[in-house]
Design an enzyme around this catalytic site. Structure first.
Site, PDB file in Angstrom:
ATOM      1  N   GLY A  12      25.126 -55.822 -88.917  1.00 17.27           N
ATOM      2  CA  GLY A  12      24.808 -56.890 -89.876  1.00 17.27           C
ATOM      3  C   GLY A  12      23.767 -57.828 -89.299  1.00 17.27           C
ATOM      4  O   GLY A  12      23.708 -58.035 -88.094  1.00 17.27           O
ATOM      5  N   GLY A 115      25.972 -56.095 -82.388  1.00 20.44           N
ATOM      6  CA  GLY A 115      27.333 -56.550 -82.154  1.00 20.44           C
ATOM      7  C   GLY A 115      28.158 -55.442 -81.521  1.00 20.44           C
ATOM      8  O   GLY A 115      27.608 -54.472 -80.972  1.00 20.44           O
ATOM      9  N   GLY A 117      29.777 -52.903 -82.657  1.00 19.18           N
ATOM     10  CA  GLY A 117      29.495 -51.542 -83.123  1.00 19.18           C
ATOM     11  C   GLY A 117      28.216 -51.001 -82.517  1.00 19.18           C
ATOM     12  O   GLY A 117      28.209 -49.953 -81.858  1.00 19.18           O
ATOM     13  N   THR A 138      26.211 -61.491 -83.094  1.00 21.79           N
ATOM     14  CA  THR A 138      27.121 -61.454 -84.229  1.00 21.79           C
ATOM     15  C   THR A 138      27.547 -62.876 -84.581  1.00 21.79           C
ATOM     16  O   THR A 138      27.831 -63.676 -83.676  1.00 21.79           O
ATOM     17  CB  THR A 138      28.399 -60.607 -84.018  1.00 21.79           C
ATOM     18  OG1 THR A 138      29.349 -60.951 -85.044  1.00 21.79           O
ATOM     19  CG2 THR A 138      29.076 -60.819 -82.692  1.00 21.79           C
ATOM     20  N   ASP A 140      30.236 -63.518 -85.830  1.00 18.28           N
ATOM     21  CA  ASP A 140      31.690 -63.583 -85.605  1.00 18.28           C
ATOM     22  C   ASP A 140      32.042 -64.057 -84.186  1.00 18.28           C
ATOM     23  O   ASP A 140      33.179 -64.465 -83.939  1.00 18.28           O
ATOM     24  CB  ASP A 140      32.339 -62.214 -85.846  1.00 18.28           C
ATOM     25  CG  ASP A 140      32.391 -61.843 -87.317  1.00 18.28           C
ATOM     26  OD1 ASP A 140      31.864 -62.622 -88.147  1.00 18.28           O
ATOM     27  OD2 ASP A 140      32.950 -60.783 -87.649  1.00 18.28           O
ATOM     28  N   GLY A 183      34.486 -63.640 -90.350  1.00 18.09           N
ATOM     29  CA  GLY A 183      35.332 -63.543 -89.150  1.00 18.09           C
ATOM     30  C   GLY A 183      36.364 -62.469 -89.411  1.00 18.09           C
ATOM     31  O   GLY A 183      37.427 -62.741 -89.950  1.00 18.09           O
ATOM     32  N   ARG A 278      40.696 -74.857-105.809  1.00 21.00           N
ATOM     33  CA  ARG A 278      39.502 -74.029-106.042  1.00 21.00           C
ATOM     34  C   ARG A 278      39.111 -73.331-104.742  1.00 21.00           C
ATOM     35  O   ARG A 278      39.337 -73.868-103.660  1.00 21.00           O
ATOM     36  CB  ARG A 278      38.317 -74.890-106.474  1.00 21.00           C
ATOM     37  CG  ARG A 278      38.490 -75.558-107.816  1.00 21.00           C
ATOM     38  CD  ARG A 278      38.206 -74.575-108.943  1.00 21.00           C
ATOM     39  NE  ARG A 278      38.094 -75.267-110.210  1.00 21.00           N
ATOM     40  CZ  ARG A 278      39.112 -75.571-111.016  1.00 21.00           C
ATOM     41  NH1 ARG A 278      40.337 -75.222-110.678  1.00 21.00           N
ATOM     42  NH2 ARG A 278      38.905 -76.204-112.153  1.00 21.00           N
ATOM     43  N   HIS A 284      27.522 -64.240 -97.288  1.00 23.61           N
ATOM     44  CA  HIS A 284      26.311 -63.949 -96.512  1.00 23.61           C
ATOM     45  C   HIS A 284      25.387 -65.144 -96.340  1.00 23.61           C
ATOM     46  O   HIS A 284      24.390 -65.044 -95.610  1.00 23.61           O
ATOM     47  CB  HIS A 284      25.576 -62.762 -97.142  1.00 23.61           C
ATOM     48  CG  HIS A 284      26.395 -61.505 -97.052  1.00 23.61           C
ATOM     49  ND1 HIS A 284      27.458 -61.259 -97.894  1.00 23.61           N
ATOM     50  CD2 HIS A 284      26.342 -60.471 -96.181  1.00 23.61           C
ATOM     51  CE1 HIS A 284      28.013 -60.103 -97.560  1.00 23.61           C
ATOM     52  NE2 HIS A 284      27.359 -59.611 -96.528  1.00 23.61           N
ATOM     53  N   ARG A 287      24.883 -65.755 -92.869  1.00 20.05           N
ATOM     54  CA  ARG A 287      24.029 -64.853 -92.086  1.00 20.05           C
ATOM     55  C   ARG A 287      22.546 -65.076 -92.342  1.00 20.05           C
ATOM     56  O   ARG A 287      21.701 -64.433 -91.707  1.00 20.05           O
ATOM     57  CB  ARG A 287      24.394 -63.403 -92.399  1.00 20.05           C
ATOM     58  CG  ARG A 287      25.812 -63.051 -92.004  1.00 20.05           C
ATOM     59  CD  ARG A 287      25.962 -61.676 -91.433  1.00 20.05           C
ATOM     60  NE  ARG A 287      25.250 -60.639 -92.121  1.00 20.05           N
ATOM     61  CZ  ARG A 287      25.808 -59.514 -92.571  1.00 20.05           C
ATOM     62  NH1 ARG A 287      27.105 -59.321 -92.429  1.00 20.05           N
ATOM     63  NH2 ARG A 287      25.081 -58.599 -93.140  1.00 20.05           N
TER      64      ARG A 287
HETATM   65  O1  F6P Z   1      30.543 -58.517 -88.451  1.00 19.38           O
HETATM   66  C1  F6P Z   1      29.790 -59.509 -89.011  1.00 19.38           C
HETATM   67  C2  F6P Z   1      30.125 -59.674 -90.459  1.00 19.38           C
HETATM   68  O2  F6P Z   1      29.367 -60.775 -90.837  1.00 19.38           O
HETATM   69  C3  F6P Z   1      31.606 -59.826 -90.763  1.00 19.38           C
HETATM   70  O3  F6P Z   1      32.091 -61.122 -90.587  1.00 19.38           O
HETATM   71  C4  F6P Z   1      31.678 -59.333 -92.182  1.00 19.38           C
HETATM   72  O4  F6P Z   1      32.962 -58.832 -92.496  1.00 19.38           O
HETATM   73  C5  F6P Z   1      30.680 -58.263 -92.210  1.00 19.38           C
HETATM   74  O5  F6P Z   1      29.704 -58.574 -91.250  1.00 19.38           O
HETATM   75  C6  F6P Z   1      30.067 -58.046 -93.573  1.00 19.38           C
HETATM   76  O6  F6P Z   1      29.056 -57.098 -93.509  1.00 19.38           O
HETATM   77  P1  F6P Z   1      28.237 -56.502 -94.755  1.00 19.38           P
HETATM   78  O7  F6P Z   1      28.677 -57.200 -95.993  1.00 19.38           O
HETATM   79  O8  F6P Z   1      26.812 -56.763 -94.411  1.00 19.38           O
HETATM   80  O9  F6P Z   1      28.563 -55.055 -94.733  1.00 19.38           O
END
Ligand code: F6P
Length: 360
Positions: A12, A115, A117, A138, A140, A183, A278, A284, A287
């Site tokens: 990601g 990250g 992976g 990452t 996370d 997370g 709510r 995202h 990110r």
């Molecule tokens: O691992 C980073 C992360 O932002 C996680 O918190 C989230 O679950 C995942 O990526 C989402 O990734 P995508 O929606 O890009 O597949």
């Protein structure tokens, strides 16, 4: 031909990827080396290779630019994780092809920015004889062997800003506002942003939560004349005895897509307390955008260090931030085991001292 390094971004995206690309390219140029970017993640190494020369105007403005100019992938041939974090080994033929790709490109070293992976793939590549070094990325912040990954600080800034905004609307409407943050298996974003943004309840994957405990906090605040409550919940948080909440049909080929716990928590609170609630899913947004000052500095130091590792032929290493130093550790130490929020650690203890409900 000058020595040449490759730079690849995997998994990601997050703020700061471009800042690392810039730093690695500039540090390489200072040594008289050429730097190329591998496009679209590791697949760009396979024939016909997809690359871009990292030089000149392309590097201008990269320090502050969100995303990755190289593109990235968290699925496909090189996806390292499936389901809920189960590791996958790459077929030998694919590793052979990748090694051949690096040789054909004439790489003396490959900087892999990723990250858990992507870096566990980098470790497999290293074991297969590919001269790779890693940079921990990452939002996370769950990679072992570094006190901070880049991207995390920017994600916390985004989540904290959201909490600041939710405070005023929660107070005006006397509501419970639930903010779902990212997370998967570690609650770093939730706990940092929760402390920075003055949350009343913080739910993290490390602590299974009970709805009664959350509702007790809402009631306590009500009695104290505080008619609103702010809840932060990490996407990977689970009710005691419950399971992850996923947001889409699960593919066998990639990691499970989490999401939806915020809405569930919000609905339960409304049901059990009768108080209007709510939910906002930050998703995202965490990110995207420009990296924070901290991330810009970290990314620059990480990119420069990665090039130093290649110069010293310290392959199979990942750059790391120790809190005071930029150092390196074997990739094998950084991958496999995730770094979770320690239950006896300073941040959890601080939350409890502040009377914040952690759901237990
Ligand atoms: O691992 C980073 C992360 O932002 C996680 O918190 C989230 O679950 C995942 O990526 C989402 O990734 P995508 O929606 O890009 O597949």
């Amino acid at each position: 031909m000058n020595p040449r390094i490759g730079v690849v971004t995997g998994g990601g995206d997050c703020p700061g990827l471009n800042a690392v690309i810039r730093a690695a390219a500039k540090a390489a140029h200072r040594r008289g080396w050429e730097a190329i970017g591998i496009l679209g993640g590791y697949e760009g190494l396979l024939a016909p290779q997809q690359t871009k020369l990292l030089a000149g105007e392309l590097l201008t403005g990269l320090l502050v630019r969100g995303g990755t100019i190289l593109g990235t992938a968290n699925q496909g041939k090189f996806s390292a994780k499936v389901g809920h974090g189960q590791s996958r080994r790459l077929p030998t033929e694919l590793l052979d092809e990748t090694k051949l790709g690096c040789e054909q490109l004439g790489l003396i070293g490959l900087v892999s920015i990723g990250g858990d992976g992507s870096l566990s793939i980098a470790q497999q590549m290293f074991e297969h004889g590919i001269p790779v070094v890693g940079v921990p990325k990452t939002i996370d912040n769950d990679l072992a062997a570094t006190v901070m990954t880049f991207g995390f600080d920017s994600a916390v800034a985004c989540a904290t800003d959201a909490l600041d905004r939710l405070h005023s609307t929660a107070e005006s409407h006397r509501r419970v506002m639930v903010l779902e943050v990212m997370g998967r298996y570690a609650g770093w974003i939730a706990i940092y942003a929760g402390l920075a943004g003055g949350a009343d309840v913080i739910l993290i994957p490390e602590i299974p939560f009970h709805y009664e405990s959350i509702c007790k906090k809402v009631a306590e605040r009500q009695q104290a004349g505080k008619h609103f409550t702010i809840v932060v919940v990490a996407e990977g948080a689970k009710a005691a005895g419950g399971d992850y909440v996923t947001s889409a049909e699960q593919s066998q080929q990639r990691e499970a897509r989490l999401g939806g716990i915020g809405a569930k928590v919000s609905a339960e609170i409304q049901e059990l307390t009768g108080k209007e609630s709510r939910c906002v899913v930050l998703g995202h947004l965490q990110r995207g955008g420009s990296p924070t000052n901290m991330d810009r500095a970290l990314c620059t130091a990480f990119g420069a260090k990665a090039v130093e590792l290649i110069a010293d032929r310290k392959f199979g290493q990942m750059v790391t931030f120790t809190g005071s130093q930029i150092a390196s550790v074997p990739l094998s130490e950084a991958t496999g085991e995730l770094r979770r929020v320690p239950l006896g650690g300073g941040f959890v203890t601080a939350a409890r001292s502040m009377g914040i409900c952690l759901g237990d």
